[in-house]
Motif scaffolding. Structure first.
Motif, PDB file in Angstrom:
ATOM      1  N   ASP A 146       0.826  -1.210   0.000  1.00 57.05           N
ATOM      2  CA  ASP A 146       0.000   0.000   0.000  1.00 57.05           C
ATOM      3  C   ASP A 146       0.861   1.261   0.000  1.00 57.05           C
ATOM      4  O   ASP A 146       0.343   2.362  -0.147  1.00 57.05           O
ATOM      5  N   GLU A 147       2.172   1.090   0.135  1.00 56.51           N
ATOM      6  CA  GLU A 147       3.069   2.245   0.205  1.00 56.51           C
ATOM      7  C   GLU A 147       3.782   2.452  -1.139  1.00 56.51           C
ATOM      8  O   GLU A 147       3.945   1.498  -1.898  1.00 56.51           O
ATOM      9  N   PRO A 148       4.235   3.673  -1.402  1.00 50.76           N
ATOM     10  CA  PRO A 148       4.954   3.927  -2.661  1.00 50.76           C
ATOM     11  C   PRO A 148       6.418   3.487  -2.574  1.00 50.76           C
ATOM     12  O   PRO A 148       7.338   4.290  -2.714  1.00 50.76           O
ATOM     13  N   VAL A 149       6.621   2.202  -2.295  1.00 47.67           N
ATOM     14  CA  VAL A 149       7.978   1.648  -2.206  1.00 47.67           C
ATOM     15  C   VAL A 149       8.034   0.377  -3.058  1.00 47.67           C
ATOM     16  O   VAL A 149       7.006  -0.235  -3.337  1.00 47.67           O
ATOM     17  N   GLY A 150       9.254  -0.011  -3.435  1.00 51.84           N
ATOM     18  CA  GLY A 150       9.418  -1.208  -4.270  1.00 51.84           C
ATOM     19  C   GLY A 150       9.339  -2.471  -3.436  1.00 51.84           C
ATOM     20  O   GLY A 150      10.113  -2.671  -2.508  1.00 51.84           O
ATOM     21  N   ASN A 151       8.359  -3.320  -3.742  1.00 55.01           N
ATOM     22  CA  ASN A 151       8.231  -4.631  -3.090  1.00 55.01           C
ATOM     23  C   ASN A 151       8.450  -5.676  -4.163  1.00 55.01           C
ATOM     24  O   ASN A 151       7.792  -5.629  -5.202  1.00 55.01           O
ATOM     25  N   MET A 152       9.350  -6.607  -3.925  1.00 52.92           N
ATOM     26  CA  MET A 152       9.603  -7.625  -4.941  1.00 52.92           C
ATOM     27  C   MET A 152       9.260  -8.990  -4.376  1.00 52.92           C
ATOM     28  O   MET A 152       9.697  -9.352  -3.282  1.00 52.92           O
ATOM     29  N   VAL A 153       8.465  -9.735  -5.120  1.00 49.74           N
ATOM     30  CA  VAL A 153       8.067 -11.050  -4.672  1.00 49.74           C
ATOM     31  C   VAL A 153       8.409 -12.077  -5.765  1.00 49.74           C
ATOM     32  O   VAL A 153       8.214 -11.820  -6.953  1.00 49.74           O
ATOM     33  N   ILE A 154       8.975 -13.205  -5.330  1.00 49.95           N
ATOM     34  CA  ILE A 154       9.323 -14.297  -6.250  1.00 49.95           C
ATOM     35  C   ILE A 154       8.462 -15.487  -5.845  1.00 49.95           C
ATOM     36  O   ILE A 154       8.596 -16.003  -4.741  1.00 49.95           O
ATOM     37  N   LEU A 168       2.230   0.598  -4.510  1.00 46.07           N
ATOM     38  CA  LEU A 168       0.919   1.254  -4.450  1.00 46.07           C
ATOM     39  C   LEU A 168      -0.213   0.387  -5.014  1.00 46.07           C
ATOM     40  O   LEU A 168      -1.060   0.853  -5.771  1.00 46.07           O
ATOM     41  N   GLY A 169      -0.183  -0.875  -4.646  1.00 43.30           N
ATOM     42  CA  GLY A 169      -1.278  -1.773  -5.011  1.00 43.30           C
ATOM     43  C   GLY A 169      -1.316  -2.210  -6.457  1.00 43.30           C
ATOM     44  O   GLY A 169      -2.302  -2.794  -6.913  1.00 43.30           O
ATOM     45  N   GLY A 170      -0.239  -1.945  -7.222  1.00 41.85           N
ATOM     46  CA  GLY A 170      -0.241  -2.349  -8.632  1.00 41.85           C
ATOM     47  C   GLY A 170       1.080  -2.983  -9.032  1.00 41.85           C
ATOM     48  O   GLY A 170       2.120  -2.740  -8.398  1.00 41.85           O
ATOM     49  N   ILE A 171       1.037  -3.798 -10.104  1.00 43.64           N
ATOM     50  CA  ILE A 171       2.259  -4.452 -10.581  1.00 43.64           C
ATOM     51  C   ILE A 171       3.019  -3.476 -11.485  1.00 43.64           C
ATOM     52  O   ILE A 171       2.465  -2.943 -12.446  1.00 43.64           O
ATOM     53  N   VAL A 172       4.281  -3.245 -11.145  1.00 42.77           N
ATOM     54  CA  VAL A 172       5.112  -2.305 -11.897  1.00 42.77           C
ATOM     55  C   VAL A 172       5.940  -3.053 -12.942  1.00 42.77           C
ATOM     56  O   VAL A 172       6.084  -2.612 -14.075  1.00 42.77           O
ATOM     57  N   ALA A 173       6.485  -4.192 -12.559  1.00 43.47           N
ATOM     58  CA  ALA A 173       7.278  -5.014 -13.493  1.00 43.47           C
ATOM     59  C   ALA A 173       6.995  -6.477 -13.184  1.00 43.47           C
ATOM     60  O   ALA A 173       6.739  -6.837 -12.027  1.00 43.47           O
ATOM     61  N   LEU A 174       7.035  -7.288 -14.228  1.00 43.98           N
ATOM     62  CA  LEU A 174       6.651  -8.685 -14.046  1.00 43.98           C
ATOM     63  C   LEU A 174       7.452  -9.562 -14.998  1.00 43.98           C
ATOM     64  O   LEU A 174       7.713  -9.181 -16.134  1.00 43.98           O
ATOM     65  N   GLU A 175       7.849 -10.702 -14.518  1.00 37.69           N
ATOM     66  CA  GLU A 175       8.554 -11.664 -15.363  1.00 37.69           C
ATOM     67  C   GLU A 175       8.081 -13.060 -14.951  1.00 37.69           C
ATOM     68  O   GLU A 175       8.072 -13.387 -13.763  1.00 37.69           O
ATOM     69  N   ALA A 176       7.648 -13.838 -15.915  1.00 37.40           N
ATOM     70  CA  ALA A 176       7.141 -15.172 -15.594  1.00 37.40           C
ATOM     71  C   ALA A 176       7.724 -16.203 -16.550  1.00 37.40           C
ATOM     72  O   ALA A 176       7.912 -15.929 -17.734  1.00 37.40           O
ATOM     73  N   VAL A 177       8.040 -17.373 -16.001  1.00 34.24           N
ATOM     74  CA  VAL A 177       8.489 -18.495 -16.839  1.00 34.24           C
ATOM     75  C   VAL A 177       7.674 -19.726 -16.448  1.00 34.24           C
ATOM     76  O   VAL A 177       7.338 -19.904 -15.276  1.00 34.24           O
TER      77      VAL A 177
END
Lengths: 338, 70
Positions: A146-154, A168-177
């Motif tokens: 919910d914050e304007p910070v970078g959260n990265m989840v694998i 901020l509740g949205g996906i900024v970058a995504l990579e999937a295999v």
């Protein structure tokens, strides 16, 4: 036994396991995504754990299958039957039709999306919406999205590995295999067949992975005794497998997962990239439990990797949170306005 | 009399048109409210209740099946 009243549900329809979260109650079901059928009559003989125990051990007229591969439905009819049985088990009937949120891989195609929602609606859902697994995982892993910070989840699942940067509740970058822990099992099976000349089943391959599998050398390493069928003689045979051999066998799969994490990092905006160095990346999913994987990703990316407290349940808990706050969070569904 | 009825019909049609047009356009503050509600629903306070439901409930299977991928 008292059948509970159906309430709205969140389903993590994974390649390996299916988890169901019921609104107001929590996780009510956690079982392997397996169904056993009578090959001749098409009758369902078992689902979940009972069906999983049958894999590779059935007579000719029974087939125990996983209807999902790579996070996608490979057999629509069987998946629909499996979802119908799951919903029945948690109290859904034709009179109690709940709203359902289903977690799916973000790389799912339009056709696959429709297949999942149609299967859920036909199985008894009043309304079915989809949410991307990494987003659900980030919510379930308690990341401050919910914050304007970078959260990265694998999120490393049975058939897919997805890395996402969320702010901020949205996906900024995504990579999937479409590579996951089942590919690790398959790589072990192939290696043992090729190098030791014995055939082993997928459950044995998984046991080897759990016992001695690792993505990076670990301090306490033991060998494993593997029993299978000799391809030359057809007789039972035992061989010894070392952790180095298993690492060599699964190297291609592990490299592919690590490479996708690196690609996602390189897609992230610089303002968010600097947050990762401080906050680290979070690993969720059963595949993330592979020994040495967090260390391997950390070594290759130079970004700290932390294991979620609830690696196996993070995705369904995140989707469960969306079901609990359906009106406020319905903008997060796949295809909804962002 | 028909003129009055016709005028009323036209007025009602115009009113309906403006109401529909206003709804379609949406109010900017609706978007802000909707975003704010979404962010609030993702806050740690809002998520605490869901996390607490991690405790196994009656219907939950807790056996370890060995299948650790998801």
């Amino acid at each position: 036994m008292m059948v509970p009243m159906a309430r709205d549900l969140a389903i993590d329809l994974g390649t390996a396991n299916t988890l169901v979260y019921m609104k107001g109650r929590g996780i009510v079901l956690n079982e392997p995504s397996v169904i056993a059928l009578n090959r001749q009559t098409g009758e369902v003989l078992a689902t979940g754990r009972e069906a999983w125990q049958m894999i590779g051990r059935t007579p000719g007229y029974i087939v125990a299958v996983r209807p999902l591969r790579g996070g996608a439905i490979t057999d629509f009819e069987i998946t629909e039957r499996m979802i119908r049985l799951l919903l029945q088990r948690v109290g859904v009937s034709r009179f109690t039709r709940p709203k359902v949120v289903i977690c799916v891989p973000s790389a799912i195609t339009e056709v696959e999306r429709r297949a999942v929602t149609d299967a859920a609606r036909r199985a008894g859902a009043a309304d079915a919406n989809l949410i991307e697994q990494p987003m659900a995982a980030a919510i379930g892993a308690d990341l401050p999205i919910d914050e304007p910070v970078g959260n990265m989840v694998i999120d490393i699942g049975g058939g897919t590995s997805e890395t996402a940067v969320i702010s901020l509740g949205g996906i900024v970058a995504l990579e999937a295999v479409r590579v996951g822990s089942f590919d690790i099992d398959a790589a072990i099976q192939n290696y043992v067949r090729r190098e030791h000349g014995i055939a082993i089943g997928e459950r044995t391959a998984e046991e080897i992975k759990v016992a001695i599998g690792s993505a990076d050398p670990t301090p306490d390493e033991n060998q494993a005794e593997v029993r299978g069928r000799d391809l030359m003689t057809g007789l039972p045979k035992t061989v010894i497998l070392t952790p180095e051999e298993v690492r060599y066998a699964i190297e291609d799969v592990v490299s592919s997962i690590v490479a996708s994490v690196i690609r996602c990092l390189s897609k992230a905006p610089p303002e968010l990239s600097q947050d990762f160095l401080v906050r680290g990346m979070y690993l969720v999913g059963g595949g993330g439990l592979l020994r040495g994987l967090a260390e391997r990703i950390e070594r290759e990316t130079e970004v700290p990797v932390k294991m979620s407290n609830v690696p196996l349940e993070a995705v369904v808990l995140g989707a469960g949170h969306v079901i609990e706050h359906y009106e406020a969070l319905k903008g997060m569904f796949m295809g909804a306005r962002r | 009399m028909p003129v009055v009825v016709g005028a009323i019909v036209v007025l009602l049609a115009l009113a309906a048109f403006f109401v529909l047009a206003a709804r379609r356009r949406g109010h900017p503050s609706d978007d802000i409210d909707s975003f704010r509600r979404q962010i609030d629903a993702l806050s740690p306070e809002a998520r605490r209740q869901t996390s607490e439901r991690m405790k196994p409930s009656d219907g939950r299977s807790t056996d370890d099946d060995g299948a650790n991928g998801t």
